[in-house]
Design an enzyme around this catalytic site. Sequence first.
Site, PDB file in Angstrom:
ATOM      1  N   GLU A   1      -9.419  -2.434  14.034  1.00 42.08           N
ATOM      2  CA  GLU A   1      -9.794  -3.301  12.915  1.00 42.08           C
ATOM      3  C   GLU A   1      -8.655  -4.248  12.532  1.00 42.08           C
ATOM      4  OE1 GLU A   1     -10.349  -1.178   9.165  1.00 42.08           O
ATOM      5  OE2 GLU A   1      -9.783  -3.079   8.238  1.00 42.08           O
TER       6      GLU A   1
ATOM      7  N   ARG B   1      -1.325  -6.868  12.190  1.00 38.75           N
ATOM      8  CA  ARG B   1      -2.233  -6.235  13.158  1.00 38.75           C
ATOM      9  C   ARG B   1      -2.785  -7.250  14.156  1.00 38.75           C
ATOM     10  NH1 ARG B   1      -5.952  -1.667  10.175  1.00 38.75           N
ATOM     11  NH2 ARG B   1      -4.240  -0.565   9.168  1.00 38.75           N
TER      12      ARG B   1
ATOM     13  N   ARG C   1       0.856  -1.197   0.000  1.00 38.73           N
ATOM     14  CA  ARG C   1       0.000   0.000   0.000  1.00 38.73           C
ATOM     15  C   ARG C   1       0.889   1.243   0.000  1.00 38.73           C
ATOM     16  NH1 ARG C   1      -5.258  -1.689   2.476  1.00 38.73           N
ATOM     17  NH2 ARG C   1      -5.535  -3.650   1.351  1.00 38.73           N
TER      18      ARG C   1
ATOM     19  N   ARG D   1      -0.517   1.841  12.943  1.00 40.32           N
ATOM     20  CA  ARG D   1      -1.358   0.779  12.361  1.00 40.32           C
ATOM     21  C   ARG D   1      -0.973   0.450  10.931  1.00 40.32           C
ATOM     22  NH1 ARG D   1      -6.179   2.624  11.280  1.00 40.32           N
ATOM     23  NH2 ARG D   1      -5.559   4.793  11.432  1.00 40.32           N
ATOM     24  N   HIS D   2      -0.146   1.292  10.344  1.00 39.95           N
ATOM     25  CA  HIS D   2       0.098   1.140   8.912  1.00 39.95           C
ATOM     26  C   HIS D   2       1.544   0.827   8.553  1.00 39.95           C
ATOM     27  CE1 HIS D   2      -3.720   3.424   8.878  1.00 39.95           C
ATOM     28  NE2 HIS D   2      -3.956   2.657   7.829  1.00 39.95           N
TER      29      HIS D   2
ATOM     30  N   GLU E   1       0.610   4.136   0.923  1.00 36.48           N
ATOM     31  CA  GLU E   1      -0.079   5.138   1.742  1.00 36.48           C
ATOM     32  C   GLU E   1       0.943   5.942   2.531  1.00 36.48           C
ATOM     33  OE1 GLU E   1      -3.994   2.854   3.327  1.00 36.48           O
ATOM     34  OE2 GLU E   1      -2.096   2.004   3.975  1.00 36.48           O
TER      35      GLU E   1
ATOM     36  N   SER F   1     -11.346  -7.052   7.063  1.00 35.47           N
ATOM     37  CA  SER F   1     -12.447  -6.514   6.259  1.00 35.47           C
ATOM     38  C   SER F   1     -12.902  -7.622   5.344  1.00 35.47           C
ATOM     39  CB  SER F   1     -11.965  -5.364   5.379  1.00 35.47           C
ATOM     40  OG  SER F   1     -11.934  -4.191   6.111  1.00 35.47           O
TER      41      SER F   1
HETATM   42  P1  ATP Z   1      -7.288   0.983   7.329  1.00 33.99           P
HETATM   43  O1  ATP Z   1      -8.612   1.648   7.121  1.00 33.99           O
HETATM   44  O2  ATP Z   1      -6.972   0.720   8.766  1.00 33.99           O
HETATM   45  O3  ATP Z   1      -6.180   1.673   6.610  1.00 33.99           O
HETATM   46  P2  ATP Z   1      -8.164  -0.782   5.292  1.00 33.99           P
HETATM   47  O4  ATP Z   1      -9.645  -0.634   5.471  1.00 33.99           O
HETATM   48  O5  ATP Z   1      -7.514  -0.075   4.173  1.00 33.99           O
HETATM   49  O6  ATP Z   1      -7.414  -0.457   6.683  1.00 33.99           O
HETATM   50  P3  ATP Z   1      -8.313  -3.313   4.126  1.00 33.99           P
HETATM   51  O7  ATP Z   1      -7.982  -2.790   2.789  1.00 33.99           O
HETATM   52  O8  ATP Z   1      -9.706  -3.681   4.373  1.00 33.99           O
HETATM   53  O9  ATP Z   1      -7.847  -2.295   5.226  1.00 33.99           O
HETATM   54  O10 ATP Z   1      -7.302  -4.505   4.460  1.00 33.99           O
HETATM   55  C1  ATP Z   1      -7.646  -5.648   5.214  1.00 33.99           C
HETATM   56  C2  ATP Z   1      -6.820  -5.747   6.475  1.00 33.99           C
HETATM   57  O11 ATP Z   1      -5.455  -5.574   6.181  1.00 33.99           O
HETATM   58  C3  ATP Z   1      -7.117  -4.691   7.505  1.00 33.99           C
HETATM   59  O12 ATP Z   1      -8.183  -5.042   8.318  1.00 33.99           O
HETATM   60  C4  ATP Z   1      -5.842  -4.659   8.278  1.00 33.99           C
HETATM   61  O13 ATP Z   1      -5.799  -5.713   9.218  1.00 33.99           O
HETATM   62  C5  ATP Z   1      -4.799  -4.919   7.248  1.00 33.99           C
HETATM   63  N1  ATP Z   1      -4.181  -3.661   6.751  1.00 33.99           N
HETATM   64  C6  ATP Z   1      -4.703  -2.811   5.860  1.00 33.99           C
HETATM   65  N2  ATP Z   1      -3.850  -1.815   5.583  1.00 33.99           N
HETATM   66  C7  ATP Z   1      -2.758  -2.047   6.327  1.00 33.99           C
HETATM   67  C8  ATP Z   1      -1.510  -1.387   6.472  1.00 33.99           C
HETATM   68  N3  ATP Z   1      -1.229  -0.290   5.767  1.00 33.99           N
HETATM   69  N4  ATP Z   1      -0.597  -1.913   7.311  1.00 33.99           N
HETATM   70  C9  ATP Z   1      -0.857  -3.039   8.008  1.00 33.99           C
HETATM   71  N5  ATP Z   1      -2.021  -3.716   7.904  1.00 33.99           N
HETATM   72  C10 ATP Z   1      -2.964  -3.237   7.084  1.00 33.99           C
END
Ligand code: ATP
Length: 578
Positions: A498, A552, A341, A349-350, A343, A501
């Site tokens: 979270e 996570r 990602r 968390r990321h 981001e 998803s």
């Molecule tokens: P967030 O809103 O917290 O950025 P997301 O809604 O983008 O997460 P999803 O795309 O649904 O997350 O990804 C599924 C799972 O992957 C999430 O529930 C989380 O456990 C994990 N996850 C998502 N983005 C990240 C990240 N940048 N780093 C670590 N774990 C992640």
Amino acid sequence: MAEESSNPAPPPADPPADGGEEGAAVSKKAAKKAEAKAKKEAEKARRAAEREAAAGAAGQGGQAEDLAKDNYGKETHETVLSPEAADINLKSIGEEHVGKVVVLRAWIQNVRMQGAKMAFVELREEGSWDIQGVVAASPEGTPVSRQMVKWVGSIHPESFVVVEATVQKPLDPVKSCRVANYELHIFKFFVHAAAPGMLGMTLAAANRPVANFSDEEPSVEKAVEDLNIAAAPGETAGIPAASMLTHLNNIVMHKRAPVQQAIADVRAEVKDLFRSYLKSHGFKEFEPPCLIGAASEGGADVFTLPYFGKEACLAQSPQFYKQIEIAGGRKRVFSIGPVFRAEQSNTPRHMTEFTGLDIEMEIKKDYKEVIFMLEGVLLHIFRGIKERCADEIELIRSVYPSEDFLLPEPGKEVRLTFAEAQKLLREEGPEEYRNVSDDEDMSTPQEKALGALIRKKFHTDFYVIDKFPEGARPFYAKLDPSNPKVTNAIDAFIRGQEVLSGGQRINDPEELKARIRQKGIDPASPGIKEYVHVFEQAGVPSHGGGGIGLDRVVAWLLNLPSVHLAAYYPRTPRRLLP
Ligand code: ATP
């Protein structure tokens, strides 16, 4: 007696000239006196010889031969260990080893000299498994000499050594070591790989909680402060904690810290539990690609790279490929792999790369089958970790404290709709959430407040929120047929954060194209067109699944301050090394 034979008494003194009884008595007395004197002399000579040997052994005078010289030093191809000595693991040391000769390969954690004749060493084999070793000079100078004891005292902490020893029971349990009821009486000691005199970060510092997770290069003052943590190994009180940057700059010591090893062990078990549960429920593992031709989740969060004159993307999730597997006739699939990602999220968390635990399955009657499966695998992981990793959890808690992770009783799992969760927050949550709306996604602080409320009300740290508003989910999420303002999509939370998803996906190509347009995306755009085509090629059954973030799950289960601690090599916008 040996002394008498090797140091014969001098002949008795001549009898006095006048002779007679008195003279005889006197000469007898003189003889006895002379004998006693001779004995004393002999004893003195013996002790002097012993002292001389010892002084030589301690390097004073350097004359005496070191009788133990073959029993210590740098390990070479000529190093000989007793063939009868068995290799031992500290985890499995027991009564059956007492009195036996064993070989241990381990790191020197600490050396303490006890005068010139004895050294105590702490040897760590893996994780937090350590044992006390005693190296004591023998009166004969072999198998252990004073030179050898002195040399042991000079070995740098974190050198890798091989020792041969007898297992003994100490008089009192050794409180400072995990193996408290046994100690090693060492008589061969070799350095296999030496550590430098000054470590970038001591083990004690590495085992302290990470002080901050900023990826900024620290100021010179901060760097010096971090370096000054090189206190005595094994000491915990008064050792300042180091930053994540210092930890990663000293990756070897970071990894050697028992707390990091325990986290890694929990992580491996989580993966194992995920895989074994799904396999036992008929899921097949597959490997989606990381290199793809277009963004898999759309948006700007995609890494691109040159690809033979074109551009490739790094997969933001295995989403499309899981669905292709179902379309391709696999009924239940899962994958474990990297997800990327792009981001700019500098949060605990990321990460820009994390490990996804993904599943996808055919739905027979109701999308709740997917919820139960996702809930089932997570509960299996949580219960399995509690059972399998009790020691690791205890160790991690001694560094990163956490309250017991509360699980719902079987059959009493907490599942709220998004609207119910918002209502709970409005009615029982903190003041600032009195007006939260049913149509807008939750913020992170909101999620945490909800987690605290649910813990208090339902006594669980794990729960599922269903029926997310349509605006909060991607185009492939299936709308609830009876209320199209919401989706058949869920998130799962642990300790208010979270971790998953998922939900039902759209399997009808026309419905899918309509949703894509509603989201303002062109169904004919690169990547999307190919995705839609999957559902046009042949009839695809109803299906759903979810993505769990492994990092996570590990971090929040253990209540770690950041997901970066749960990853082996965290990747963030500023961090690509080591
Ligand atoms: P967030 O809103 O917290 O950025 P997301 O809604 O983008 O997460 P999803 O795309 O649904 O997350 O990804 C599924 C799972 O992957 C999430 O529930 C989380 O456990 C994990 N996850 C998502 N983005 C990240 C990240 N940048 N780093 C670590 N774990 C992640």
